[in-house]
Design an enzyme around this catalytic site. Structure first.
Site, PDB file in Angstrom:
ATOM      1  N   GLU A 286       0.832  -1.218   0.000  1.00 27.51           N
ATOM      2  CA  GLU A 286       0.000   0.000   0.000  1.00 27.51           C
ATOM      3  C   GLU A 286       0.857   1.255   0.000  1.00 27.51           C
ATOM      4  O   GLU A 286       0.427   2.302  -0.473  1.00 27.51           O
ATOM      5  CB  GLU A 286      -0.935   0.024   1.222  1.00 27.51           C
ATOM      6  N   HIS A 307       8.362 -26.372  -1.558  1.00 27.07           N
ATOM      7  CA  HIS A 307       7.687 -27.456  -2.252  1.00 27.07           C
ATOM      8  C   HIS A 307       6.513 -26.946  -3.078  1.00 27.07           C
ATOM      9  O   HIS A 307       5.692 -27.725  -3.546  1.00 27.07           O
ATOM     10  CB  HIS A 307       7.233 -28.512  -1.234  1.00 27.07           C
ATOM     11  N   LYS A 421     -14.096  -0.294  -3.538  1.00 32.53           N
ATOM     12  CA  LYS A 421     -15.175   0.099  -2.626  1.00 32.53           C
ATOM     13  C   LYS A 421     -16.257   0.850  -3.393  1.00 32.53           C
ATOM     14  O   LYS A 421     -17.447   0.608  -3.205  1.00 32.53           O
ATOM     15  CB  LYS A 421     -14.631   1.003  -1.515  1.00 32.53           C
TER      16      LYS A 421
HETATM   17  O1  PA5 Z   1      -3.542   1.108   5.946  1.00 30.15           O
HETATM   18  C1  PA5 Z   1      -4.679   1.528   5.902  1.00 30.15           C
HETATM   19  O2  PA5 Z   1      -4.932   2.714   6.099  1.00 30.15           O
HETATM   20  C2  PA5 Z   1      -5.831   0.596   5.590  1.00 30.15           C
HETATM   21  O3  PA5 Z   1      -5.404  -0.707   5.465  1.00 30.15           O
HETATM   22  C3  PA5 Z   1      -6.851   0.650   6.700  1.00 30.15           C
HETATM   23  O4  PA5 Z   1      -6.241   0.298   7.907  1.00 30.15           O
HETATM   24  C4  PA5 Z   1      -8.007  -0.282   6.414  1.00 30.15           C
HETATM   25  O5  PA5 Z   1      -8.586   0.026   5.193  1.00 30.15           O
HETATM   26  C5  PA5 Z   1      -9.046  -0.201   7.513  1.00 30.15           C
HETATM   27  O6  PA5 Z   1      -9.529   1.103   7.621  1.00 30.15           O
HETATM   28  P1  PA5 Z   1     -10.287   1.586   8.912  1.00 30.15           P
HETATM   29  O7  PA5 Z   1      -9.359   1.476  10.064  1.00 30.15           O
HETATM   30  O8  PA5 Z   1     -10.672   2.994   8.635  1.00 30.15           O
HETATM   31  O9  PA5 Z   1     -11.487   0.692   9.086  1.00 30.15           O
END
Ligand code: PA5
Length: 435
Positions: A286, A307, A421
């Site tokens: 990310e 494996h 989303k």
């Molecule tokens: O790294 C990030 O920001 C995301 O992975 C969020 O943690 C994830 O989408 C969950 O979001 P939230 O904590 O708002 O539910």
């Protein structure tokens, strides 16, 4: 310090290459610590670790103690950065089967709200049937679909089982200090809450209550974890040269990427490290995967995946490098016994320990993959303990920030995550997302 060894990448890059990137690593580290780069309003994680037991840590421990005394099961609801860190930590420290044999006094810890699978939900309901349970709902935004759905269901179960007042004591909300739906609900309902610092993005939040409450419930010493992270913060920000393993890791992975190595496989020889691979995958994926750039992070468990993925690594397209993580062997050893018939031909190992065989497997794999043209960075973590856990988290977070700035991207946003989303909300008919 974690020992990063790059002696097995020299076939793929040269000393002049390494020296040439040193200035870029220095600049990236400065950009991070001076807060002059893109996303600089999300640098709160850099200075979170502390050696002192803060008031917040005392409150976390007190809540964890209450949960341990009053629950057979603790459910942690969250997704992405709101779940991977605590799960990775608990599995690394206590093994993938950590829940077996646990109960009141030392509750089982299950994770929910990280899937939309009905089978997953049904399984959770079976696991909770007849059990005393408490939960933490973790969401910075408070509106993420997966955890929100799981929380509705589990809150309903708590209300039915304990009544509104009883349920209230069993819900712990970890969210933004002032904004968002979960904060609003928590204030309205009177749940115990902990803050996710607004300046620490989800994937950089493991050393906040997001990670600390579940760890404390699992019986991990959070003071020691934080102390290890604090020492890492001091050391890894102090040394500004390739003596710093953060620099070496961040610099070398970028050089390899520039040389066509588009995939990194993070491997450990510990089954308990598997979810740590998942946490690392999110952190790097990310943070770096944007603007058409980024090393694709893959994690694997050796020797099991030798494996399965082993063939691809040995002889597939030469577009990858590996980062092999090693820990010291534990004190309690397993010795290989002799057998009168020796039909499996194992008697040549009689009297040898399992970790002796594991070490040879590591060395043999390393040599084979290097011979096959895959550069391998090795990381010697040393002894696995609570302090080391904190150090590992801080090490990878810092290296990620530095590496992403070398790559030239903003490490702290994730605009791409919104696309699925938006489509899902349109298909679901969520108000405001009409086509
Ligand atoms: O790294 C990030 O920001 C995301 O992975 C969020 O943690 C994830 O989408 C969950 O979001 P939230 O904590 O708002 O539910």
């Amino acid at each position: 310090m974690i020992k990063v060894d790059i002696s097995n990448v020299w076939g793929q890059l040269s000393l002049p290459d390494l020296l040439a990137i040193e200035q870029e690593v220095a600049a990236a580290h400065n950009t991070l610590t001076e807060g002059t780069g893109a996303g600089n309003d999300f640098l709160g994680w850099l200075n979170l670790p502390t050696t002192e037991e803060t008031e917040e840590m005392k409150r976390i421990q007190a809540c964890a103690d209450w949960i341990r005394e009053n629950s057979e099961v603790f459910v942690v609801i969250g997704i992405g950065g709101s779940y991977l860190g605590p799960r990775a930590a608990i599995e690394l420290m206590q093994g993938c089967n950590h829940n077996i044999g646990k109960g009141k006094g030392n509750p089982q810890v299950f994770f929910a709200g990280n899937t939309l699978s009905t089978r997953g939900w049904n399984e959770l309901c079976r696991l909770l049937d007849g059990k005393d349970f408490s939960l933490a709902v973790i969401s910075k935004s408070g509106t993420t679909t997966e955890p929100a759905i799981a929380f509705r269901g589990l809150k309903w179960m708590l209300d039915r089982k304990y009544g509104t007042d009883g349920a209230r004591k069993r819900i712990f909300a970890i969210t933004d200090p002032s904004k968002g739906a979960l904060r609003q609900m928590a204030t309205q309902e009177g749940w115990e809450t902990f803050d996710i610092p607004p300046a620490a993005g989800g994937r950089f939040s493991v050393l906040t209550p997001v990670g600390l409450l579940p760890l404390a419930v699992a019986g991990i010493n959070i003071r020691k974890v934080m102390a290890g992270a604090a020492e890492a913060k001091r050391e890894y920000n102090y040394v500004r040269s390739f003596e710093n393993p953060v620099w070496l890791y961040a610099g070398v992975r970028n050089l390899l990427y520039r040389n066509g190595k588009k995939l990194e496989i993070l491997e450990s020889f510990e089954p308990g490290f598997k979810m740590m691979g998942g946490w690392w995958q999110q952190l790097y994926g990310e943070s770096e995967g944007k603007d058409g750039k980024g090393i694709f992070p893959v994690s694997a468990e050796f020797t099991a995946d030798l494996h399965s993925l082993g063939q691809m690594i040995q002889q597939g397209e030469r577009n990858m490098f590996e980062t092999m993580v090693r820990f010291d062997a534990p004190e309690q050893k397993m010795e290989i016994m002799g057998d009168a018939q020796d039909l499996d031909g194992l008697n040549y190992l009689q009297g040898k320990t399992l970790d002796f065989v594991d070490e040879k497997a590591f060395l043999g794999t390393l040599a084979a993959h290097v011979d096959g043209g895959v550069p391998v960075i090795t990381m010697d973590m040393g002894e696995l303990n609570d302090e080391k856990l904190g150090e590992i988290f801080y090490f990878f977070e810092l290296a990620c920030g530095v590496s992403a700035y070398i790559l030239g991207v903003n490490p702290f946003n994730q605009p791409g995550v919104e696309f699925y989303k938006r489509n899902m909300f349109q298909l679901l008919g969520k108000p405001g997302y009409e086509v």
